[in-house]
Write an enzyme that holds these catalytic residues in place. Structure first.
Site, PDB file in Angstrom:
ATOM      1  CB  ALA A  74      41.768  31.720  37.516  1.00 15.31           C
ATOM      2  N   GLY A  88      44.218  27.185  39.206  1.00 16.85           N
ATOM      3  CA  GLY A  88      45.294  27.942  38.566  1.00 16.85           C
ATOM      4  C   GLY A  88      46.463  28.225  39.499  1.00 16.85           C
ATOM      5  CD  GLU A 144      45.753  24.706  35.844  1.00 17.82           C
ATOM      6  OE1 GLU A 144      45.057  25.695  36.180  1.00 17.82           O
ATOM      7  OE2 GLU A 144      45.500  24.003  34.864  1.00 17.82           O
ATOM      8  CD  GLU A 159      41.031  23.445  37.942  1.00 22.26           C
ATOM      9  OE1 GLU A 159      41.040  22.333  38.511  1.00 22.26           O
ATOM     10  OE2 GLU A 159      42.056  24.129  37.797  1.00 22.26           O
TER      11      GLU A 159
HETATM   12  N1  DAK Z   1      38.449  33.311  43.091  1.00 24.81           N
HETATM   13  C1  DAK Z   1      37.860  34.382  43.688  1.00 24.81           C
HETATM   14  N2  DAK Z   1      37.750  34.526  45.017  1.00 24.81           N
HETATM   15  C2  DAK Z   1      38.238  33.527  45.787  1.00 24.81           C
HETATM   16  C3  DAK Z   1      38.851  32.375  45.243  1.00 24.81           C
HETATM   17  C4  DAK Z   1      38.958  32.296  43.819  1.00 24.81           C
HETATM   18  N3  DAK Z   1      39.547  31.280  43.183  1.00 24.81           N
HETATM   19  N4  DAK Z   1      39.237  31.572  46.264  1.00 24.81           N
HETATM   20  C5  DAK Z   1      38.881  32.203  47.409  1.00 24.81           C
HETATM   21  N5  DAK Z   1      38.267  33.372  47.137  1.00 24.81           N
HETATM   22  C6  DAK Z   1      37.735  34.364  48.069  1.00 24.81           C
HETATM   23  C7  DAK Z   1      36.393  33.886  48.630  1.00 24.81           C
HETATM   24  O1  DAK Z   1      35.340  34.170  47.723  1.00 24.81           O
HETATM   25  C8  DAK Z   1      36.317  34.687  49.903  1.00 24.81           C
HETATM   26  O2  DAK Z   1      35.919  35.993  49.557  1.00 24.81           O
HETATM   27  P1  DAK Z   1      34.799  36.794  50.444  1.00 24.81           P
HETATM   28  O3  DAK Z   1      33.603  35.930  50.485  1.00 24.81           O
HETATM   29  O4  DAK Z   1      35.472  36.958  51.803  1.00 24.81           O
HETATM   30  O5  DAK Z   1      34.626  38.093  49.704  1.00 24.81           O
HETATM   31  C9  DAK Z   1      37.762  34.763  50.372  1.00 24.81           C
HETATM   32  O6  DAK Z   1      38.558  34.481  49.202  1.00 24.81           O
HETATM   33  C10 DAK Z   1      38.109  33.711  51.438  1.00 24.81           C
HETATM   34  O7  DAK Z   1      37.718  32.437  50.955  1.00 24.81           O
HETATM   35  P2  DAK Z   1      36.738  31.467  51.760  1.00 24.81           P
HETATM   36  O8  DAK Z   1      35.786  32.218  52.597  1.00 24.81           O
HETATM   37  O9  DAK Z   1      36.176  30.484  50.766  1.00 24.81           O
HETATM   38  O10 DAK Z   1      37.787  30.743  52.720  1.00 24.81           O
HETATM   39  P3  DAK Z   1      37.824  29.234  53.241  1.00 24.81           P
HETATM   40  O11 DAK Z   1      38.951  29.170  54.220  1.00 24.81           O
HETATM   41  O12 DAK Z   1      36.458  28.794  53.696  1.00 24.81           O
HETATM   42  O13 DAK Z   1      38.189  28.339  51.955  1.00 24.81           O
HETATM   43  C11 DAK Z   1      39.410  27.800  49.927  1.00 24.81           C
HETATM   44  C12 DAK Z   1      39.390  28.545  51.295  1.00 24.81           C
HETATM   45  C13 DAK Z   1      40.679  28.220  49.221  1.00 24.81           C
HETATM   46  C14 DAK Z   1      39.404  26.289  50.179  1.00 24.81           C
HETATM   47  C15 DAK Z   1      38.125  28.202  49.136  1.00 24.81           C
HETATM   48  O14 DAK Z   1      38.061  29.619  49.071  1.00 24.81           O
HETATM   49  C16 DAK Z   1      38.089  27.657  47.746  1.00 24.81           C
HETATM   50  O15 DAK Z   1      37.733  26.495  47.528  1.00 24.81           O
HETATM   51  N6  DAK Z   1      38.400  28.498  46.732  1.00 24.81           N
HETATM   52  C17 DAK Z   1      38.196  28.243  45.348  1.00 24.81           C
HETATM   53  C18 DAK Z   1      39.127  27.201  44.816  1.00 24.81           C
HETATM   54  C19 DAK Z   1      38.860  26.885  43.353  1.00 24.81           C
HETATM   55  O16 DAK Z   1      37.809  26.403  42.967  1.00 24.81           O
HETATM   56  N7  DAK Z   1      39.857  27.207  42.498  1.00 24.81           N
HETATM   57  C20 DAK Z   1      39.792  26.931  41.106  1.00 24.81           C
HETATM   58  C21 DAK Z   1      39.258  28.118  40.338  1.00 24.81           C
HETATM   59  S1  DAK Z   1      39.243  27.825  38.571  1.00 24.81           S
HETATM   60  C22 DAK Z   1      43.845  29.515  32.461  1.00 24.81           C
HETATM   61  C23 DAK Z   1      44.517  29.941  33.571  1.00 24.81           C
HETATM   62  C24 DAK Z   1      44.021  29.663  34.814  1.00 24.81           C
HETATM   63  C25 DAK Z   1      42.831  28.965  34.951  1.00 24.81           C
HETATM   64  C26 DAK Z   1      42.168  28.534  33.845  1.00 24.81           C
HETATM   65  C27 DAK Z   1      42.640  28.807  32.583  1.00 24.81           C
HETATM   66  N8  DAK Z   1      44.361  29.784  31.141  1.00 24.81           N
HETATM   67  C28 DAK Z   1      45.809  30.191  31.020  1.00 24.81           C
HETATM   68  C29 DAK Z   1      43.608  29.485  29.981  1.00 24.81           C
HETATM   69  C30 DAK Z   1      42.396  28.683  36.310  1.00 24.81           C
HETATM   70  C31 DAK Z   1      41.139  28.358  36.684  1.00 24.81           C
HETATM   71  C32 DAK Z   1      40.859  28.193  38.118  1.00 24.81           C
HETATM   72  O17 DAK Z   1      41.709  28.329  38.956  1.00 24.81           O
END
Ligand code: DAK
Length: 257
Positions: free
Chosen positions: A65, A108, A111, A131
Site C-alpha cells: 500500500a 499489501g 496480500e 510491515e
Molecule cells: N509506498 C509508497 N512509495 C513506495 C513504496 C510504497 N509501499 N514502495 C516503494 N515506493 C517508492 C519509493 O518511495 C521510491 O520513491 P522516490 O523516492 O523515487 O520518490 C520509489 O518507489 C522506488 O523505491 P526505492 O527507491 O525504495 O527502490 P529500491 O529498489 O531501493 O527498493 C523496495 C525497492 C520495494 C524494496 C522498497 O521500495 C521498499 O521496501 N518498499 C516498501 C515496502 C513496504 O514496506 N511495503 C509495505 C507497506 S505497508 C489494508 C490493505 C493494505 C495494507 C494494509 C491494510 N486494508 C485492506 C485494511 C497494506 C499495507 C502495506 O503494504
C-alpha cells in the site's frame, strides 16, 4: 495516467490486467485499488472474459500500500474513513483470478496476490510482509491467508521478522503454485490461463467457489456445499457435453451453458 491497464482478449477468453505505477514500484494507493475494482466489475459482466490475469511489471508486482498516503493518518482517521474496505471487493470476483508476480510483491502487494485464486511467480519474484519494520502489521489478509498457505511456524517467522523471500521459497512453502523463468514468464502464464479458459466456465467458477469455502466454512458445511454444487453441474449443457464426449472418445465442445 491510467493506473490499471486492461487488455480484454490477450488471447481468447483471457483478460490481462496490469498495475501501472512503475515509478512508485506499483505502490497501491486508493486510486489504484478503486480502478482495479472497477475493472473487475466490468470484466465480471463481460461474457468474453473467463479468466483474468493480474500482473505488474518485471520489477514490481506491487511494493505494498502507498506509505505516503497513510504515514500521517491517525487511528481515528483510518477507522472513520475505512477507505481500505474497498480491497474486500477483489475477493468477491467470481471468475478465476491469477496473480502473475514478477519482482517485488511486498506488504499489501503480496496480500493482493494472495487475494487472487493462485499465484504464479517469475523466478525473480521477491515476496515479503515487511510491515513490522515500519511499525505496523499486515492489514489485507496476510496474517490469515499466508498462515493458511505456509503454516503457523513459517508464517510467524516471516511476519515477525518481515524478511523478504524468493519465488522458490514461496513455492516450496505452498504459497505459490508455479514458478517460471523470468524470461518468457508472461507467455507461460497466459498459456496456463488459456488452459483454464478452455474448461467449461460454469464448472470452473463453481470449483473456485467450493475451494474458497474450505477457508471460510467448517468442514461439514463445506462438504455439503460441494455436493450441492456438484449436483448443480448436471443442469448444464457442458456437463452433458463433457461426459458424452468422454464416452464417445472425442474432444468436447463446450458452450459455456
Ligand atoms: N509506498 C509508497 N512509495 C513506495 C513504496 C510504497 N509501499 N514502495 C516503494 N515506493 C517508492 C519509493 O518511495 C521510491 O520513491 P522516490 O523516492 O523515487 O520518490 C520509489 O518507489 C522506488 O523505491 P526505492 O527507491 O525504495 O527502490 P529500491 O529498489 O531501493 O527498493 C523496495 C525497492 C520495494 C524494496 C522498497 O521500495 C521498499 O521496501 N518498499 C516498501 C515496502 C513496504 O514496506 N511495503 C509495505 C507497506 S505497508 C489494508 C490493505 C493494505 C495494507 C494494509 C491494510 N486494508 C485492506 C485494511 C497494506 C499495507 C502495506 O503494504
Amino acid at each position: 495516467m491510467e493506473l490499471i491497464k486492461v487488455t480484454t482478449e490477450v488471447v481468447p477468453h483471457v483478460a490481462l490486467v496490469e498495475i501501472n505505477r512503475p515509478k512508485e514500484m506499483n505502490a497501491l494507493n486508493i486510486q489504484v485499488i478503486t480502478e482495479l475494482v472497477g475493472a473487475l466489475k466490468e470484466m465480471n459482466s463481460d461474457d468474453r472474459v473467463r479468466v483474468v490475469v493480474l500482473t505488474g511489471n518485471e520489477q514490481a508486482f506491487a511494493a505494498g500500500a502507498d506509505i505516503k498516503q497513510m504515514a500521517e493518518k491517525s487511528e481515528a482517521e483510518m477507522t472513520a474513513s475505512d477507505e481500505f474496505r474497498i480491497w474486500d471487493e477483489i475477493t468477491r470476483f467470481p471468475k478465476p483470478l491469477i496473480a502473475a508476480v514478477s519482482g517485488y510483491a511486498l506488504g499489501g502487494g503480496s496480500e493482493l496476490a494472495m487475494m487472487c485464486d493462485f499465484i504464479v511467480a517469475a523466478d525473480n519474484a521477491t515476496f515479503g510482509q515487511p510491515e513490522v519494520k515500519i511499525g505496523t502489521i499486515p492489514g489485507a489478509g496476510a496474517t490469515q491467508r499466508l498462515t493458511h498457505a505456509v503454516g503457523k511456524s513459517r508464517a510467524m517467522e516471516l511476519m515477525l521478522t518481515g524478511r523478504f523471500f524468493k519465488a522458490q521459497e514461496a513455492f516450496e512453502a505452498g504459497m505459490v503454485a508455479r514458478v517460471f523463468p523470468t524470461s518468457g514468464f508472461m507467455e507461460e502464464v497466459i498459456k496456463l490461463a488459456s488452459e483454464i479458459a478452455a474448461r467449461p466456465p460454469i464448472a470452473v467458477q463453481l470449483a473456485k467457489r467450493a475451494i474458497l469455502d474450505a477457508y471460510e466454512m467448517p468442514l461439514a458445511k463445506g462438504l455439503m456445499e460441494e455436493r450441492k454444487k456438484f449436483y448443480s453441474t448436471f443442469s448444464t449443457l457442458d456437463q452433458k457435453e463433457g461426459m458424452r464426449a468422454f464416452l464417445e472418445k472425442r474432444k468436447p465442445n463446450f458452450t459455456g451453458q
